[in-house]
Design a protein around this motif. Structure first.
Motif, PDB file in Angstrom:
ATOM      1  N   ALA A 186      36.959  38.974  51.235  1.00  8.83           N
ATOM      2  CA  ALA A 186      37.656  37.694  51.286  1.00  8.83           C
ATOM      3  C   ALA A 186      37.984  37.311  52.722  1.00  8.83           C
ATOM      4  O   ALA A 186      37.997  36.121  53.076  1.00  8.83           O
ATOM      5  N   GLU A 187      38.272  38.290  53.536  1.00 12.66           N
ATOM      6  CA  GLU A 187      38.534  38.060  54.958  1.00 12.66           C
ATOM      7  C   GLU A 187      38.144  39.301  55.740  1.00 12.66           C
ATOM      8  O   GLU A 187      38.061  40.394  55.190  1.00 12.66           O
TER       9      GLU A 187
ATOM     10  N   GLY B  86      31.025  36.889  51.445  1.00 16.98           N
ATOM     11  CA  GLY B  86      32.283  36.293  51.023  1.00 16.98           C
ATOM     12  C   GLY B  86      32.080  34.994  50.268  1.00 16.98           C
ATOM     13  O   GLY B  86      32.811  34.688  49.316  1.00 16.98           O
TER      14      GLY B  86
ATOM     15  N   GLY C 179      32.500  36.600  46.862  1.00 20.79           N
ATOM     16  CA  GLY C 179      33.938  36.625  47.075  1.00 20.79           C
ATOM     17  C   GLY C 179      34.464  37.859  47.778  1.00 20.79           C
ATOM     18  O   GLY C 179      35.683  38.045  47.885  1.00 20.79           O
ATOM     19  N   TRP C 180      33.587  38.730  48.239  1.00 20.61           N
ATOM     20  CA  TRP C 180      34.007  39.921  48.995  1.00 20.61           C
ATOM     21  C   TRP C 180      33.095  40.095  50.204  1.00 20.61           C
ATOM     22  O   TRP C 180      31.878  39.955  50.082  1.00 20.61           O
TER      23      TRP C 180
END
Length: 276
Positions: free
Chosen positions: A132-133, A125, A129-130
Motif C-alpha cells: 500500500a505504501e 500497489g 493493493g500491496w
C-alpha cells in the motif's frame, strides 16, 4: 632482491597510509570542541552525548540494523539455494539464463535497480493493493534482491571446491538428501555462509541509492540521514557516529582474527599429537 623487497614494502605502507590516515583524522576530529569540523577548538566528548540525544539518528541506526540483519539472513537462504542449483543440478534448460539473471545485480547500476524496483512496487500497489505504501518491507525486499547475488557467488565458489565423495558416502550409508545437506554440506560451507552473510549485512547497511528509491515515510535508513545532514554541512555528530562504527568493525575483526588464530593453533596442536 633487497631493492624489490624494500620497494614493495614502501608501496604497501603508502597504500595503508592512504586508506587509514583519513579515518584517523576523522576519529581525532570527533573529539573536537568546535562545531566547525575543520577548526580544532579543543578536546571534548560532547558530540558523543549529542549523538545519543539525536532521536532521528538513533531511529535511523535501529532501522538500518534491522533491515540489514533481515536482508542478510534472507539473502543467505536464497543465495545458498541458487548456488546449490547452479552447482549440483548440472546443465539444465535455462542454466545460462538463470546464471546471468542471478549475477545481473552485480553489474547493474544501483540507479537502474532502484528505479526498476520502485516501478515494480508502484505497479503492484495499483494492481493487487500491496504494498500500500513504501516502507521498511520494500527496503528489505530491495536489499535482499541485490545482496542475494553476492551471497550466491561466494557460496558457489565454495560448493565447487567440495568433494562429492563425502556426499556420496553419506547417501550410501542411508542418509537422505535433506540430511546430507543440513548435517554435512552446511557445516562444510559454514565459513562461506558466514562470509556471505557479513558481506550482505555490510552492503545493506551501506546502501543509499536503492533505499532512496524504495523507502517511504518512517523508513529512513542511516545512510539517508547522514547524506541529508552532510548536504546541509558536516556535523561533528557524524564524526562521532563514524568513529563508533570504525571501532565496532575493528572490534569484530579482532575477534574474528583471535578465534581463527585460536582454531589454527588447536589444529596444529592436534596434528602434532597425532604425529607423536
Amino acid at each position: 632482491m633487497s631493492k624489490r623487497f624494500d620497494f614493495s614494502n614502501l608501496i604497501l605502507w603508502l597504500g595503508l597510509l592512504f586508506l587509514y590516515i583519513p579515518m584517523l583524522i576523522l576519529i581525532i576530529y570527533s573529539f573536537n570542541e568546535s562545531r566547525l569540523v575543520t577548526v580544532w577548538g579543543g578536546f571534548s566528548t560532547k558530540w558523543y552525548f549529542e549523538l545519543l540525544k539525536d532521536e532521528q539518528m538513533l531511529s535511523a541506526i535501529w532501522m538500518s540494523l534491522r533491515i540489514a540483519f533481515m536482508s542478510a539472513t534472507m539473502a543467505v537462504v536464497l543465495g545458498t539455494l541458487a548456488a546449490f542449483v547452479m552447482v549440483r543440478f548440472g546443465r539444465f534448460r535455462g542454466h545460462t539464463l538463470f546464471g546471468g539473471m542471478l549475477t545481473a545485480p552485480l553489474v547493474m547500476p544501483e540507479v537502474i535497480t532502484g528505479l526498476s524496483l520502485l516501478l515494480l512496487f508502484v505497479s503492484m500497489g495499483q494492481m493487487i493493493g500491496w504494498p500500500a505504501e513504501r516502507g521498511m518491507t520494500t527496503v528489505w525486499i530491495a536489499h535482499t534482491t541485490f545482496c542475494t547475488a553476492y551471497v550466491a557467488i561466494v557460496v558457489n565458489a565454495r560448493l565447487r571446491e567440495m568433494d562429492l565423495s563425502i556426499e556420496e558416502a553419506a547417501m550410501d550409508l542411508g542418509a537422505t538428501p535433506v540430511k546430507v545437506f543440513f548435517q554435512i554440506m552446511v557445516p562444510i560451507i559454514a565459513p562461506a555462509l558466514l562470509s556471505g552473510w557479513l558481506l550482505a549485512f555490510t552492503l545493506s547497511l551501506d546502501d543509499l541509492v536503492i533505499a532512496s528509491f524504495v523507502a517511504g515515510p518512517g523508513s529512513t535508513t542511516l545512510p539517508m540521514v547522514v547524506f541529508s545532514s552532510v548536504r546541509l554541512g558536516v556535523s561533528p555528530k557524524i564524526n562521532a557516529l563514524a568513529t563508533l562504527i570504525i571501532l565496532s568493525v575493528s572490534f569484530f575483526v579482532f575477534l574474528a582474527w583471535w578465534f581463527s588464530r585460536r582454531a589454527e593453533k588447536k589444529a596444529l596442536r592436534e596434528m602434532r599429537e597425532m604425529m607423536e
